[in-house]
Each structure stands twice: as structure tokens, then as C-alpha cells.
Design a protein around this motif. Structure first.
Motif, mmCIF file in Angstrom:
data_model
loop_
_atom_site.group_PDB
_atom_site.id
_atom_site.type_symbol
_atom_site.label_atom_id
_atom_site.label_comp_id
_atom_site.label_asym_id
_atom_site.label_seq_id
_atom_site.Cartn_x
_atom_site.Cartn_y
_atom_site.Cartn_z
ATOM 1 N N ILE A 187 2.757 6.993 -6.147
ATOM 2 C CA ILE A 187 2.462 5.562 -6.063
ATOM 3 C C ILE A 187 3.474 4.766 -6.897
ATOM 4 O O ILE A 187 4.031 3.766 -6.433
ATOM 5 C CB ILE A 187 1.021 5.277 -6.526
ATOM 6 N N TYR A 213 0.841 -1.199 0.000
ATOM 7 C CA TYR A 213 0.000 0.000 0.000
ATOM 8 C C TYR A 213 0.874 1.246 0.000
ATOM 9 O O TYR A 213 2.040 1.218 0.407
ATOM 10 C CB TYR A 213 -0.951 0.023 1.208
ATOM 11 N N THR A 214 0.290 2.336 -0.483
ATOM 12 C CA THR A 214 0.958 3.646 -0.473
ATOM 13 C C THR A 214 -0.076 4.703 -0.091
ATOM 14 O O THR A 214 -1.139 4.778 -0.712
ATOM 15 C CB THR A 214 1.547 3.994 -1.855
ATOM 16 N N THR A 238 -1.307 8.576 0.061
ATOM 17 C CA THR A 238 -1.040 9.867 -0.586
ATOM 18 C C THR A 238 -1.820 11.003 0.067
ATOM 19 O O THR A 238 -1.574 12.167 -0.223
ATOM 20 C CB THR A 238 -1.395 9.832 -2.089
ATOM 21 N N GLY A 280 -4.784 7.063 -1.933
ATOM 22 C CA GLY A 280 -3.567 6.297 -2.198
ATOM 23 C C GLY A 280 -3.891 5.030 -2.964
ATOM 24 O O GLY A 280 -4.804 5.026 -3.790
ATOM 25 N N ALA A 281 -3.155 3.959 -2.681
ATOM 26 C CA ALA A 281 -3.313 2.719 -3.440
ATOM 27 C C ALA A 281 -3.038 1.514 -2.568
ATOM 28 O O ALA A 281 -2.179 1.549 -1.675
ATOM 29 C CB ALA A 281 -2.372 2.711 -4.644
ATOM 30 N N SER A 310 -6.793 2.186 -6.596
ATOM 31 C CA SER A 310 -6.351 3.483 -6.070
ATOM 32 C C SER A 310 -7.505 4.478 -5.985
ATOM 33 O O SER A 310 -8.506 4.372 -6.703
ATOM 34 C CB SER A 310 -5.217 4.068 -6.917
ATOM 35 N N ASP A 333 -0.195 12.229 -7.118
ATOM 36 C CA ASP A 333 -0.556 10.972 -6.465
ATOM 37 C C ASP A 333 -0.079 9.786 -7.292
ATOM 38 O O ASP A 333 0.500 8.829 -6.765
ATOM 39 C CB ASP A 333 -2.079 10.878 -6.287
ATOM 40 N N TYR A 334 -0.342 9.839 -8.595
ATOM 41 C CA TYR A 334 0.053 8.744 -9.474
ATOM 42 C C TYR A 334 1.564 8.519 -9.411
ATOM 43 O O TYR A 334 2.043 7.392 -9.233
ATOM 44 C CB TYR A 334 -0.377 9.042 -10.908
ATOM 45 N N HIS A 337 5.698 2.514 -4.370
ATOM 46 C CA HIS A 337 5.103 1.184 -4.243
ATOM 47 C C HIS A 337 6.167 0.145 -4.580
ATOM 48 O O HIS A 337 6.510 -0.041 -5.749
ATOM 49 C CB HIS A 337 3.931 1.092 -5.234
#
Length: 441
Positions: free
Chosen positions: A166, A116-117, A119, A129-130, A147, A162-163, A170
Motif C-alpha cells: 500500500i 485505492y490499492t 492486496t 487493501g486500502a 485498510s 500488505d502494508y 498508493h
């Protein structure tokens, strides 16, 4: 198609459920199922379900430590009837990812790892996040990533940030597969929150009118996700079939009507990437068979989106299986010694374990008992081991119930694991009670 390559079907769902619970919601159509399992045809090999804004209040997170999330439970009950098993779930606050597979594939899934990440609030908070799950599927590798990116029309730069955060942060523990895009197949989906350009000139009412006129092809050209992909600012590594369904956000809950406080947009998306690597001249392919929204689901202000893919996979010549010695009857109330053989090339990872399951288990976490293989003794026959379960182990004696042993390989680093062997089903019986004093002549 050679014997070593074939296609499997993956059914992906993304849905922002707006903190609602699944009580009273029939999920069959979302999964392409009939209400009666006997009428189901052409079921996929995998279901991958990504939810956003799952109710993640503190008290619910505490409860979640001891029992499954209501959404996971609902999907599991539905799919268990169809002989699917939960491979793994991962949750970070409101983000929830579930992967189900047909049982016949279980022993061919290796190096399963979740990550997980965060944001939200610059990476401090997990409301955005993701979450992802990566695995080896036979000889191929795949990542499934759910996400939820920054909201609101004017937050385009934040979504791009954000992208990129990640993608950069990640990281997996599997060697040579540390990054998202080091995998053969990548499926990235969720509430990506991209809106439509022209905020100053196109009102919510204008967008709704275009939707009613079915001018979707013209409207989608204003989509921010398409814009940043073409500019190579974000998501340019991935592909997406152009959505041919109306914007999935924002609806008045309980209706098919847009909420005019927001400009309708295609927030909910499913993208994919196929590696151009070749294995023994095998070209990997992901054929997208469908990409649609499901307007009938109205508990949320988002409509769910699904997509079905056929992906080409191939067998892994290095894949090894643990073999269990046949078990006739397991006697409860006595120590029971299990024997198994490790094939050449498959070694105990140091924290491997053997679990006892009901034969009809619906999740890899439904073990009734387990023992670590570090307690094993090697037999005279090389690479054959024995592991003793204690006499305190209790299994219900039911003439209709059978059990299986499952061998789990685990490296011990944040849940990288896989099933490397399963026994044939066996029955149990309880030890006959010792004769009492009065019954002795």
C-alpha cells in the motif's frame, strides 16, 4: 494562537460490519451525538468513517452504481440534520470510506482525490487493501486511509507485505503530494487484523480470562502490531495511543461474548502521523482526545473503534475564491445567464463546472443541474465571465426552498477537485404562461 492558526476536531470511526446492513441500528452514540440534534454540543469539524466488509455482492455493486450504499445513506441522513455535507466517498468492494464536514469548511477543501490499492490474491482482488481520500484543508494537507489487511493469526508476514504494498503503490496525482507520507497529517485506520503472539501457548480461553481480569496492559504487550512497529517492519512511520479497551474481535454477533473459535485480538485500530515540517514557525500538532471501542454495537463480530483528534491548521494565503454576481430571481423556462469573477491566481483548470444545488444539500454529488465553464464568455470587465443555463432546466418552485451555485475546480484526472466558490442563496419562479388565443381581446 495567531489569527492564521487554529484547531479543528476530527472524529474517526473504523468498523468491520461483517456484511450486515444498518437497518435498525442507531448510530448516534458512535458519532457522539444525541438523538435530538438540538441537544448536540461541541460537534466535530469532520467525521471520517471507514467500514470494512460492507456487503459487496455483485448485485449490490451494480445497484451501487445508481444509488448510495445503505451505510452512506444512513450516516448522511443522521449528519445532514446537523448541517454536515458528504465531501467524498470511496469504495473498493467491501472497503468504504466516507468524509463529512461542516458546511463552513467546504470552500477551504481543495485538491480532493480518492485512491485505492488491492492486496487480495496478490493485488488482483479488492477484498483486502486500502481506500483513501487526500485533500488540502485550508493550508494543510491530509490523508485519511481505511485498510483491511490479511486475516488469521499465522498471516503476520502477509499483513506486513500488505502494508508495504500500500505504501509503495498508493499514488496521488497532486504534485509534491504523490505519496501517503508526503502529507502534513496521515490517519491510517481499519481492520488491520493484527493478532496476539503466543498462539501455541495462549488459548482463546486464556485471553478471555485475562480480559475478564482486566489485565489489558500485559495482554497488549503480545500485540503483533506493536511488535512490527518496534522492529520497523511496518507502521513504524505512524503513532498509536496504546489501546485501553478490550480486544475488539471476535464476538458472537448479537452479544458481548467472545467467539472462542478465534483468539480475541485488537484487530481494529486507528493510527496517525504528523509531519515535522514547520510553516512560518508553526509546529503542526495532532492531539488525541479519545480512543475507545463501542461494545454495545453487536451486529458484527467486530466492535467499532473511534478516536477524536484536535489538529492544528493554518490559513492558505494563496487560496482564492470565485465570486458570483447576486441573483435576484432565477426564472425557470427561460435561459438564465450567470455571471462570476475569477480572482487573479485562480484559473479555469479546463474541466471546471458550475452546479445548481438546493441550499440544504447534503452531498457534493446532489447537483440538480450543471454546465461546464468551457462554454463561458469573458465579459469586457477582465476575468468576469458569463455562463448561460438552458431554458430546459427545471427546478421545483417552492416558497420555502432556496438554491445556490457552486463552482468546482477539476483537473480531470481521477476526480481531483475542490469547491472554489458558492453563490448566495436565491429563489426561483416559473415563467408566466403566454396568454392564450381566447384571452386576447
Amino acid at each position: 494562537m495567531s489569527d492564521s492558526t487554529w484547531n479543528i476536531n476530527v472524529h474517526i470511526v473504523t468498523w468491520n460490519v461483517s456484511t450486515r446492513y444498518p437497518e435498525g441500528v442507531a448510530l448516534h452514540s458512535l458519532l457522539g451525538l444525541n438523538t435530538n440534534p438540538e441537544h448536540d454540543t461541541d460537534l466535530p469539524d469532520f467525521y471520517v468513517i471507514g467500514l470494512q466488509e460492507v456487503n459487496a455482492q455483485v448485485q449490490n455493486q451494480v445497484i451501487g452504481l445508481f444509488k448510495e450504499d445503505p451505510w452512506t445513506l444512513k450516516f448522511k441522513e443522521l449528519l445532514r440534520e446537523r448541517n454536515f455535507v458528504v465531501v467524498k466517498t470511496e469504495q473498493m468492494q467491501g472497503l468504504l470510506l466516507m468524509i463529512f464536514t461542516r458546511k463552513k469548511h467546504l470552500l477551504h477543501l481543495r485538491e480532493i482525490e480518492a485512491e485505492y490499492t488491492r492486496t487480495g490474491l496478490g493485488g488482483i482482488w479488492g477484498n483486502k487493501g486500502a481506500v483513501s481520500i487526500r485533500m488540502n484543508i485550508y493550508g494543510c494537507t491530509a490523508v485519511f486511509l481505511n485498510s483491511h489487511l490479511a486475516a488469521h493469526d499465522h498471516m503476520l508476514d502477509e499483513r506486513v507485505e500488505d502494508y508495504n504494498k500500500i505504501v509503495q503503490e498508493h499514488k496521488y496525482h497532486v504534485k509534491a503530494r504523490e505519496n501517503i507520507f508526503n502529507h502534513d497529517y496521515v490517519f491510517w485506520f481499519g481492520d488491520l487484523n493484527f493478532r496476539l503472539t503466543g498462539e501455541a501457548t495462549t488459548s482463546p480461553e486464556d485471553i478471555r480470562a485475562e480480559v475478564k481480569r482486566d489485565n489489558l496492559k500485559e495482554l497488549i504487550q503480545k500485540d503483533q502490531l506493536l511488535l512490527v512497529m518496534s522492529q520497523k517492519r511496518a507502521f513504524s512511520e505512524l503513532n498509536e495511543r496504546l489501546p485501553a479497551f478490550p480486544p475488539t474481535f471476535k464476538f458472537e454477533p448479537g452479544t458481548q461474548e467472545y467467539d472462542m473459535k478465534r483468539r480475541p485480538a485488537w484487530c481494529d485500530r486507528i493510527l496517525y502521523r504528523v509531519s515535522d515540517r514547520k510553516y512560518n514557525n508553526v509546529k503542526l500538532i495532532a492531539k488525541q482526545n479519545s480512543y475507545k471501542s463501542h461494545p454495545a454495537f453487536s451486529i458484527s463480530d467486530h466492535k467499532p473503534v473511534t478516536s477524536e483528534f484536535n489538529i492544528k491548521i493554518f490559513s492558505d494565503p494563496s487560496e482564492k475564491m470565485v465570486e458570483f454576481a447576486p441573483i435576484d430571481i432565477w426564472t425557470i423556462g427561460e435561459e438564465y445567464t450567470v455571471k462570476y469573477t475569477l480572482p487573479e491566481g485562480l484559473d479555469d483548470a479546463g474541466s471546471d463546472w458550475i452546479g445548481v444545488f438546493n441550499s440544504d444539500f447534503g452531498s457534493m454529488e446532489e447537483y440538480l443541474a450543471y454546465e461546464y465553464t468551457s462554454r463561458c464568455k469573458e465579459e469586457e470587465q477582465r476575468r468576469t465571465f458569463s455562463l448561460t443555463f438552458p431554458d430546459t432546466l427545471y427546478l421545483p418552485e417552492d416558497p420555502m426552498q432556496t438554491y445556490v451555485l457552486v463552482y468546482f475546480q477539476s483537473t480531470g484526472t481521477r476526480g481531483i477537485t475542490g469547491l472554489a466558490g458558492m453563490s448566495e442563496p436565491f429563489r426561483v419562479e416559473h415563467r408566466a404562461p403566454s396568454p392564450s388565443y381566447n384571452s386576447v381581446d
